[in-house]
Design an enzyme around this catalytic site. Structure first.
Site, short mmCIF file in Angstrom:
data_model
loop_
_atom_site.label_atom_id
_atom_site.label_comp_id
_atom_site.label_asym_id
_atom_site.label_seq_id
_atom_site.Cartn_x
_atom_site.Cartn_y
_atom_site.Cartn_z
CG ASP A 142 -3.04 3.91 -1.50
OD1 ASP A 142 -3.87 3.69 -2.29
OD2 ASP A 142 -3.11 3.25 -0.37
CG ASP A 144 -6.12 0.17 -0.97
OD1 ASP A 144 -5.20 1.45 -0.78
OD2 ASP A 144 -5.81 -0.64 -0.16
CB SER A 183 -1.05 -0.09 1.28
OG SER A 183 -1.87 1.09 1.29
CG ASP A 185 -2.80 -0.83 -2.67
OD1 ASP A 185 -2.82 0.32 -2.38
OD2 ASP A 185 -3.34 -1.88 -2.10
#
Length: 597
Positions: free
Chosen positions: A317, A321, A161, A319
């Site tokens: 961010d 999400d 993340s 990834d």
């Protein structure tokens, strides 16, 4: 203890694990890096010795976001051995549960993510499990969608993340497209810890790995996901005529593959930060932190917005999400909005533009703004707002009640989603909802800041603030554990003149009747009072980073006059800052003996 390690004075359990990693064939892939680290420690490097102590102090746990950690050798680090053991444990748990023997695998732009993804795929195939691997970086929520769409028994994302660039991680999803929770979580961790053998991949088993190259991902995997994201908007028309201009950055991640198409499909004029659309080899070189919770992460995007006269800055961010945002204020400068305020704006936008279904509900956590409950109650909409942190708990509620539909779900750490087919937070859906709200406000000659003020005047001014007390390494982990144990045994009497009125330790049994709401968590909740004023203080060790999170929340009475709002804001802000400041001072004092040891 072997003669070569006597000078390191390692605890027996650390020495035993270190010797295994230096001698057994299973750990050969990490041996060169580990040997170099041991040599540095034996040459007198205190930093190298501390690294060994932390890297071999425990098995890398499954936290709120899967297994994440610094890349390097050792059981408490992220490396190919830990990845293979995790994949093998997942295969064993999948088979024990009788789930479909097929796994979807996605990875992000971090260093080594692609190599780790192939390690997962090969280990799954070695266990006789079919694998569908998207061989180009894609968002975490797309994996959740893909698992459900393909009917997989499990899914895997290789990502840490928004953690620092030296970290990586793995998130494991069940057949419902959600991160594992409760009994399934325990079964998975048990399976991982029980792994003794890592079967090698035979050449004929490679046929079980179905790799989708970039062009096939774009043609076969992306369209359905993009269509679903777009369907979660609540203004199903072009917004080009509103004149809203947006700057978007994926912060060197994958958000430009999901959020950007959604914004463009809605007709919004959006300019991407091209430099930050470059994956940059996972170095995140243009930002101190690729975390959209931190306003400084959006500095480059804000600069571009100033050049292009844009009205809104959006950031996902790595990834994709989570969502961060800055809004142009009345003075022309950009104002960052925290996750609580973003959630309030999105929920208000949804409620203003749809008729909430009779079976609809809103899901959120015990550290997210209480304003969401007040808004839901005003609309006659059910809300669950005492969940532990992590969207796997939102997904757990959805699994408990398949008769319900998610009108909106969020958590204060910039995670948001809408709908039932993605069982995780989604930065693309959040970007779409916020941009829609901003576009409608812009068409009225207003901004999202005006919308917030209207909400506060009606429901009361709410302020939430989070402090992060960093405590890295083994000493930091021990200090946090000691602090939590001491305060749950003897809670402080109060903070900054506020008295502890009630105290809840979420490790203790609860009786709501919901398996998800009753899950134990390492969380302490203080309800504080000073006369008629109230404040909430919450402590929680991070599940993904070496830090203690400290949350403060306070609010005014509803029905605030617009002219009096500034004064009310100043008072509530001072209250939260005072309580957090005193809490932090008491925490430092309690943890100091462990950190100085």
């Amino acid at each position: 203890m072997t003669a070569s390690h006597v000078a390191l004075r390692l605890p027996a359990d650390v020495e035993h694990a270190l010797s295994q990693w230096l001698s057994e064939p299973r750990y050969a892939a990490e041996r060169a890096a580990l040997t170099a680290l041991v040599s540095q420690a034996e040459s007198g490097s205190a930093a190298a010795r501390a690294e060994i102590l932390d890297a071999f102090s425990q098995v890398l746990p499954i936290g709120t976001g899967g297994r994440r950690g610094k890349v390097g050798p050792g059981p408490n680090r992220f490396n190919k051995v830990v990845v293979r053991e995790t994949a093998q444990g997942m295969v064993q748990a999948l088979r024990s549960a009788g789930d479909t023997p097929q796994v979807a695998v996605v990875y992000d732009t971090r260093m080594h993510s692609r190599q780790f993804a192939y390690s997962v795929a090969e280990q799954c195939a070695a266990g006789g499990v079919t694998v569908v691997l998207l061989d180009t970086p894609r968002p975490t929520p797309q994996l959740s969608f893909l698992v459900r769409r393909l009917g997989c028994g499990a899914g895997v994302v290789l990502s840490a993340s928004h953690n620092p660039p030296e970290d990586n991680g793995i998130k494991i999803y069940g057949p419902d497209g959600a991160q594992v929770l409760g009994a399934r979580d325990a079964a998975l961790m048990g399976a991982i810890l029980s792994v003794r053998e890592l079967p090698d991949l035979h050449e004929e088993q490679r046929a079980l790995i179905h790799v989708l190259p970039p062009e096939r991902v774009a043609a076969e995997a992306d369209p359905a996901y993009h269509a679903y994201v777009l369907a979660q908007g609540v203004v199903p028309r072009s917004l080009a005529d509103t004149g809203l201009k947006v700057v978007f950055t994926p912060l060197h991640g994958v958000g430009h593959t999901s959020a950007l198409p959604a914004l463009q499909a809605r007709g919004i004029a959006v300019t991407p930060v091209e430099r930050q659309c470059d994956p940059d080899g996972g170095r995140f070189s243009t930002v101190k932190s690729a975390n959209p919770e931190a306003p400084e992460s959006m500095a480059m995007a804000v600069s571009l917005a100033e050049e292009t006269d844009a009205h809104l800055v959006l950031a996902t961010d790595p990834d994709a999400d989570r969502l961060g945002a800055c809004v142009r204020g009345r003075d022309g400068g950009f104002v960052p909005l925290d996750g609580n305020r973003l959630g309030v704006l999105m929920l208000a936008h949804v409620l203003a533009n749809i008729a909430a279904p009779t079976n609809g509900w809103v899901l959120t956590t015990l550290v997210t703004t209480p304003l969401l409950r007040t808004m839901c109650e005003a609309h006659g909409l059910e809300i669950v707002d005492d969940l532990l942190v992590g969207f796997k708990h939102h997904a757990g509620m959805a699994a408990e009640r398949p008769d319900k539909t998610i009108v909106f779900a969020c958590e204060e750490s910039h995670g948001f989603v809408r709908g039932d087919e993605i069982r995780d937070k989604d930065g693309a859906i959040a970007a779409l909802l916020l941009a829609e709200a901003a576009a409608l406000a812009h068409a009225r000659g207003e901004t999202l800041l005006d919308d917030l003020e209207k909400i506060w005047c009606r429901f009361g001014y709410h302020r939430e603030k989070t402090l992060n007390f960093m405590a890295p390494g083994l000493a930091g982990r021990q200090a946090i554990q000691a602090l939590m144990q001491a305060w749950r045994t003897r809670p402080p009497a109060g903070f900054a003149g506020f008295v502890t009125e009630t105290f809840e330790d979420r490790m203790q049994p609860r009786g709501t009747g919901s398996p998800t709401r009753d899950l134990p968590g390492d969380v302490l909740v203080f309800e504080l009072a000073q006369g008629t004023e109230r404040c909430r203080l919450v402590l929680r060790p991070s599940g993904t980073e070496p830090k203690l999170k400290i949350y403060g929340m306070a609010r005014s009475a509803p029905g605030v006059d617009r002219a009096a709002l500034a004064g009310v804001q100043a008072h509530i802000d001072r209250t939260v800052d005072a309580v957090l400041g005193d809490a932090l001072a008491q925490i430092r004092q309690a943890m100091l003996p462990y950190l100085e040891a």
